[in-house]
Design an enzyme around this catalytic site. Structure first.
Site, mmCIF file in Angstrom:
data_model
loop_
_atom_site.group_PDB
_atom_site.id
_atom_site.type_symbol
_atom_site.label_atom_id
_atom_site.label_comp_id
_atom_site.label_asym_id
_atom_site.label_seq_id
_atom_site.Cartn_x
_atom_site.Cartn_y
_atom_site.Cartn_z
ATOM 1 N N LYS A 141 -9.335 24.005 44.848
ATOM 2 C CA LYS A 141 -7.930 24.235 45.224
ATOM 3 C C LYS A 141 -7.123 22.941 45.112
ATOM 4 O O LYS A 141 -6.050 22.907 44.509
ATOM 5 C CB LYS A 141 -7.830 24.776 46.660
ATOM 6 C CG LYS A 141 -8.461 26.140 46.843
ATOM 7 C CD LYS A 141 -8.282 26.663 48.263
ATOM 8 C CE LYS A 141 -8.977 25.835 49.318
ATOM 9 N NZ LYS A 141 -10.442 25.826 49.212
ATOM 10 N N THR A 142 -7.652 21.888 45.737
ATOM 11 C CA THR A 142 -6.923 20.627 45.728
ATOM 12 C C THR A 142 -6.831 20.085 44.301
ATOM 13 O O THR A 142 -5.799 19.571 43.877
ATOM 14 C CB THR A 142 -7.621 19.618 46.663
ATOM 15 O OG1 THR A 142 -7.703 20.209 47.967
ATOM 16 C CG2 THR A 142 -6.861 18.326 46.747
ATOM 17 N N ASP A 156 -0.898 22.018 50.261
ATOM 18 C CA ASP A 156 -2.362 22.136 50.367
ATOM 19 C C ASP A 156 -2.722 22.507 51.811
ATOM 20 O O ASP A 156 -1.926 22.295 52.720
ATOM 21 C CB ASP A 156 -3.010 20.795 49.984
ATOM 22 C CG ASP A 156 -4.497 20.948 49.630
ATOM 23 O OD1 ASP A 156 -5.004 22.095 49.649
ATOM 24 O OD2 ASP A 156 -5.149 19.922 49.324
ATOM 25 N N GLU A 157 -3.906 23.046 52.021
ATOM 26 C CA GLU A 157 -4.400 23.403 53.363
ATOM 27 C C GLU A 157 -3.371 24.267 54.105
ATOM 28 O O GLU A 157 -3.076 24.056 55.284
ATOM 29 C CB GLU A 157 -4.694 22.140 54.196
ATOM 30 C CG GLU A 157 -5.647 21.154 53.542
ATOM 31 C CD GLU A 157 -7.122 21.522 53.699
ATOM 32 O OE1 GLU A 157 -7.401 22.586 54.269
ATOM 33 O OE2 GLU A 157 -7.967 20.752 53.213
ATOM 34 N N GLN A 165 -10.964 28.490 56.734
ATOM 35 C CA GLN A 165 -10.976 27.095 57.166
ATOM 36 C C GLN A 165 -9.813 26.766 58.094
ATOM 37 O O GLN A 165 -9.419 25.618 58.231
ATOM 38 C CB GLN A 165 -10.943 26.159 55.960
ATOM 39 C CG GLN A 165 -12.200 26.235 55.119
ATOM 40 C CD GLN A 165 -12.201 25.192 54.013
ATOM 41 O OE1 GLN A 165 -12.227 23.997 54.269
ATOM 42 N NE2 GLN A 165 -12.142 25.652 52.780
ATOM 43 N N ARG A 206 -18.973 20.922 53.594
ATOM 44 C CA ARG A 206 -18.681 19.533 53.180
ATOM 45 C C ARG A 206 -19.828 18.970 52.359
ATOM 46 O O ARG A 206 -19.691 17.953 51.692
ATOM 47 C CB ARG A 206 -18.461 18.605 54.403
ATOM 48 C CG ARG A 206 -17.293 18.924 55.327
ATOM 49 C CD ARG A 206 -16.018 19.112 54.579
ATOM 50 N NE ARG A 206 -15.770 20.531 54.359
ATOM 51 C CZ ARG A 206 -14.909 20.991 53.455
ATOM 52 N NH1 ARG A 206 -14.240 20.179 52.684
ATOM 53 N NH2 ARG A 206 -14.725 22.298 53.291
HETATM 54 N N1 LIG Z 1 -13.304 23.071 37.013
HETATM 55 C C1 LIG Z 1 -14.003 22.119 37.623
HETATM 56 N N2 LIG Z 1 -14.941 21.424 36.940
HETATM 57 C C2 LIG Z 1 -15.669 20.453 37.546
HETATM 58 N N3 LIG Z 1 -15.540 20.100 38.826
HETATM 59 C C3 LIG Z 1 -14.623 20.754 39.564
HETATM 60 C C4 LIG Z 1 -13.812 21.784 39.005
HETATM 61 N N4 LIG Z 1 -12.994 22.230 39.981
HETATM 62 C C5 LIG Z 1 -13.282 21.518 41.081
HETATM 63 N N5 LIG Z 1 -14.249 20.619 40.849
HETATM 64 C C6 LIG Z 1 -14.847 19.679 41.802
HETATM 65 O O1 LIG Z 1 -15.331 20.412 42.924
HETATM 66 C C7 LIG Z 1 -15.145 19.705 44.121
HETATM 67 C C8 LIG Z 1 -14.318 20.514 45.102
HETATM 68 O O2 LIG Z 1 -12.971 20.605 44.638
HETATM 69 P P1 LIG Z 1 -11.738 20.565 45.630
HETATM 70 O O3 LIG Z 1 -11.932 19.524 46.631
HETATM 71 O O4 LIG Z 1 -10.507 20.609 44.816
HETATM 72 O O5 LIG Z 1 -11.978 21.991 46.312
HETATM 73 P P2 LIG Z 1 -11.136 22.667 47.467
HETATM 74 O O6 LIG Z 1 -11.081 24.119 47.120
HETATM 75 O O7 LIG Z 1 -9.857 21.970 47.653
HETATM 76 O O8 LIG Z 1 -12.113 22.452 48.709
HETATM 77 P P3 LIG Z 1 -11.753 22.530 50.273
HETATM 78 O O9 LIG Z 1 -11.613 23.990 50.580
HETATM 79 O O10 LIG Z 1 -12.935 21.954 50.946
HETATM 80 O O11 LIG Z 1 -10.488 21.778 50.472
HETATM 81 C C9 LIG Z 1 -14.470 18.393 43.749
HETATM 82 O O12 LIG Z 1 -15.452 17.406 43.611
HETATM 83 C C10 LIG Z 1 -13.824 18.725 42.412
HETATM 84 O O13 LIG Z 1 -13.642 17.590 41.624
HETATM 85 MG MG LIG Z 2 -9.066 20.939 49.315
#
Ligand SMILES: Nc1ncnc2c1ncn2[C@@H]1O[C@H](COP(=O)(O)OP(=O)(O)OP(=O)(O)O)[C@@H](O)[C@H]1O
Ligand SMILES: [Mg+2]
Length: 740
Positions: free
Chosen positions: A32-33, A218-219, A249, A606
């Site tokens: 997402k981020t 975000d969040e 979350q 995490r």
């Molecule tokens: N398409 C992708 N290819 C490779 N790595 C990815 C891809 N998308 C996300 N990642 C990696 O996966 C991990 C999680 O991504 P991110 O932190 O953006 O997730 P999130 O959904 O925001 O998580 P959270 O819910 O914990 O905030 C990070 O290390 C990110 O770089």
């Molecule tokens: Mg995130």
């Protein structure tokens, strides 16, 4: 190959969908981020001016990271985009326009301590019975009202008919009046006043609506009602609003977060596009299965199917210990062993817990083992007494209306101004409806002030002198001038030497922060203003101090860990009575239990590769030994995911459903403050490594000649005439001058 090739199909869709409302609802670690960052880059590539983009993150640190990543992708173009937290964004807006709703633009921001002091004052003024109403409870009621955007008037109407509740309404009203009088805003006000400003002032509203054509949050699951309203107003004209979050979350209900904001996004924005991301890139399948198994037990959530192709990975380690000491010993030993074997670095490891107090045992073990560690949270640097004192001087000089700041320092260091005099000034100020400092300025008019007068006058003379000094000196020199003129350091030296030592080290660190702020400002061509510095200080959160380039084990609460990831995670203190908390269990509150379960889900997710879950049968909580059973959340994880040999303790019959807690009179040791960084010692005859006349190099100011070195209290004060930056005085410890 374009940067978007590294995204999966759904992520790309979210990045490319730029117009109209968009909700990205997805589980942990699904990118997402990452999508938000790429989306900002994509917008800029599409020709959107960075100036028209607003991205809101949950911490300042996340904002910094996003800025850096956007810069990596699009070059320095990202300069004028606003990436910030809700609070920083609001301060920026309010500093420009709050005068339109009747505050001065140099308002002070009150932290929790300041709020408590003010609330005590309100309680005193209104003669409130503190046995019935505790200040913390009153503050939390006021805070909830503000988060729900309930004004004192409205609050009063709602409380009609109930005598006790009407008292609370009076407290709220008076608290607001006092804040205004001190030209101060509390944290909730930052949001609330911004909304008020945007609602009331058509000109300001259109300006920001036109500016922020693309808004991302975000969040989003942890936004509260005011934040929702703020975003709604700002995006009302262009409606290019993209919010991302995970309802599983949502963990900040106690701060007013409203999970409905994300759950009913589609009802509010009927034309919203919803994109789900289902592939998790962070964790192993085992970790995901465990997380999914736990969160399944919550009702009323949006079902998500998370999968990963990271492979099954290691089984989860689960360990039960006799006591919390043994738990800490195991975790520290385990990390130490992995590092010795070259499998991991310290920084790959995070220890997470439910309450800050749990950090202490780990800390002791780390100190004994000589392992570097970093505790996020706990006693905030800026809430230490000595730092608050200096800040209060700065605030007194910056905003003379901040009564709390003035009263904090009026007799610090001790200058013989007694409580009687302070109360007389206070009453006079109240009668005349002027600020405390204004009353001091005319102290000779105060009835019965008598012998106190001359001391009050010399305090005023000191502050007036410092106000003048502020105009002439750079910020760094100015702070040192305050310390010198107030003889603050000398007053500390008269205290217990060991405590004084730590306090002085903190002051050194504070001065380094001032210097760093000034240098950064100079480097980016801005004015290093006192208000600017105070603002930065007011908004720093503990999490902002994490530095990935440093190799240390990270310890923090589950709440602070949101959005972060680590190769190895230790979820500690997994016990009923601690996590979920005692209160949740006795109150049998289903909503609270679900909130804690979400917190557990956040913790598990995490971890990238290794997850260790630990619990202790016996631990000391607030000075009492408690005997706790294994957390019910652990029992929700299927056994096949857990390493063999983990045994759940046998259930003991108990009296109140979760273990019994015999009372002992035994108290824990008070938290001992850590010893900070190396300092120069003036008694050490080796000196700072250069001499008067030497040519030295400073990282920001360049090359110069040392013109003077004085052994100050605990450090050398060095004067350097820089070839381009001119004459500067600095402390050797942090000037880090290199002899040429
Ligand atoms: N398409 C992708 N290819 C490779 N790595 C990815 C891809 N998308 C996300 N990642 C990696 O996966 C991990 C999680 O991504 P991110 O932190 O953006 O997730 P999130 O959904 O925001 O998580 P959270 O819910 O914990 O905030 C990070 O290390 C990110 O770089
Ligand atoms: Mg995130």
């Amino acid at each position: 190959m374009s940067i978007y090739d590294t995204l999966n199909e759904n992520q790309r869709e979210a990045v490319f969908h730029t117009e109209g409302p968009l909700l990205i609802l997805a589980g942990a670690g699904s990118g997402k981020t990452r999508v938000l960052t790429h989306r900002v880059a994509y917008l800029i590539e599409q020709g959107v001016m960075p100036y028209h983009i607003l991205a809101i993150t949950f911490t300042n640190k996340a904002a910094e990271e996003m800025k850096e990543r956007v810069d990596d992708i699009v070059g320095e173009n990202g300069g004028s985009i606003w990436v910030s937290t809700f609070h920083s964004m609001c301060v920026r807006i309010l500093r420009r326009h709050i005068d339109r709703i009747g505050f001065d633009t140099n308002f002070t921001i009150y932290d929790t301590d300041d709020q408590k002091t003010l609330m005590k004052e309100v309680i005193r003024l209104l003669n409130i019975d503190t046995k019935v109403f505790k200040e913390r409870m009153l503050l939390s009621i006021v805070s909830s009202a503000k988060n729900e955007m309930v004004s004192p008037d409205e609050f009063e109407q709602r409380m009609e008919g109930d005598f006790q509740k009407k008292r609370i309404a009076k407290v709220y009203r008076e608290y607001e009046k006092q804040l205004k009088k001190n030209n101060a805003l509390d944290f909730d006000d930052l949001l609330l006043k911004t909304v008020e400003l945007l609602q009331r002032d058509e000109e300001v509203r259109s300006y920001y609506q036109d500016r922020f054509r693309y808004i991302m949050v975000d969040e989003y699951q942890d936004t509260n009602t005011v934040q929702f309203e703020l975003i709604r107003i700002l995006s009302d004209k262009y409606r290019n609003l993209c919010v991302v979050g995970d309802d599983d979350q949502s963990i900040y209900k106690f701060r007013g977060a409203n999970i409905q904001n994300i759950l009913s996004f589609e009802d509010v924005y009927k034309d919203a596009r919803v994109i789900k991301l289902e592939q998790n890139y962070r964790s192993t399948q085992t970790i995901l299965d465990a997380a999914n198994a736990v969160i399944q037990n919550n009702k009323g959530r949006k079902e998500k199917a998370l999968w990963t192709d990271n492979g099954q990975g290691d089984v989860i380690a689960m360990k039960t210990f006799e006591s919390a000491y043994e738990e800490a010993e195991y975790v520290v030993g385990d990390i130490s062993q992995k590092v010795r074997e070259g499998k991991e670095e310290y920084k790959d490891n995070a220890i997470l817990y439910r309450t800050n107090a749990q950090s202490r045992l780990f800390e002791e073990k780390f100190v004994t083992a000589g392992i570097p560690y970093k505790i996020v949270g706990g006693v905030n640097f800026y809430s230490r007494r000595e730092i608050k004192d200096i800040l209060a001087y700065l605030k007194t000089i910056d905003n003379g209306k901040d009564d709390i700041a003035v009263r904090r320092v009026i007799n610090v260091p001790k200058r013989g101004i007694g409580l009687t005099s302070v109360n007389r000034v206070q009453n006079y100020a109240q009668d005349k409806d002027i600020s405390f400092y204004d009353a001091l300025l005319g102290a000779d008019f105060i009835p019965d002030i008598g012998r106190g007068l001359s001391k009050l006058e010399s305090f005023v003379a000191l502050i007036e002198y410092l106000k003048g000094a502020k105009e002439k000196l750079g910020l760094f020199d100015f702070v040192k001038e305050i310390l010198s003129k107030t003889e603050y350091i000398e007053s500390l030296e008269q205290e217990d030497p060991e405590v004084a030592q730590t306090r002085m080290e903190n002051i050194d660190e504070f001065i380094s922060k001032v210097a760093a702020y000034e240098e950064n400002a100079i480097a980016s061509g801005e004015q290093a203003s006192l208000s600017g510095f105070l603002e930065e200080v007011a908004l720093v959160a503990d999490i902002d101090s994490l530095d990935e380039s440093q190799d240390y084990v990270i310890l923090m609460t589950l709440h602070s860990a949101k959005g972060l990831e680590f190769p190895s995670v230790y979820l500690t203190g997994m016990e009923d009575g601690l996590f979920p908390s005692y209160m949740t269990i006795v109150a049998d509150d289903k909503d609270e239990l679900e909130e804690e379960r979400r917190l557990c889900y956040v913790g598990i997710t995490r971890a990238k590769q290794h997850l260790t879950l630990t619990n202790a049968k016996r631990r000391m909580i607030r000075g009492e030994t408690q005997y706790n059973k294994t957390s019910r959340f652990l029992k929700e994880i299927p056994r096949y995911l857990i390493a063999k040999g983990a045994v759940f303790e046998r259930e003991k019959p108990d009296r109140d459903g979760f273990g019994f807690k015999p009372k002992t009179g035994f108290r824990e040791n008070p938290f001992k403050e850590r010893k900070p960084i190396k300092q120069f010692n003036v008694n050490d005859s080796s000196g700072p490594g250069y001499d008067v006349g030497d040519r030295v190099l400073h990282t920001k100011f360049g090359v110069g000649t040392v013109t003077n070195i004085t052994a100050g209290g605990r450090d050398y004060e060095v004067t350097v005439n820089f070839d381009t930056a001119g004459v500067k005085k600095m402390f050797a410890t942090f000037a880090k001058l290199q002899k040429q």
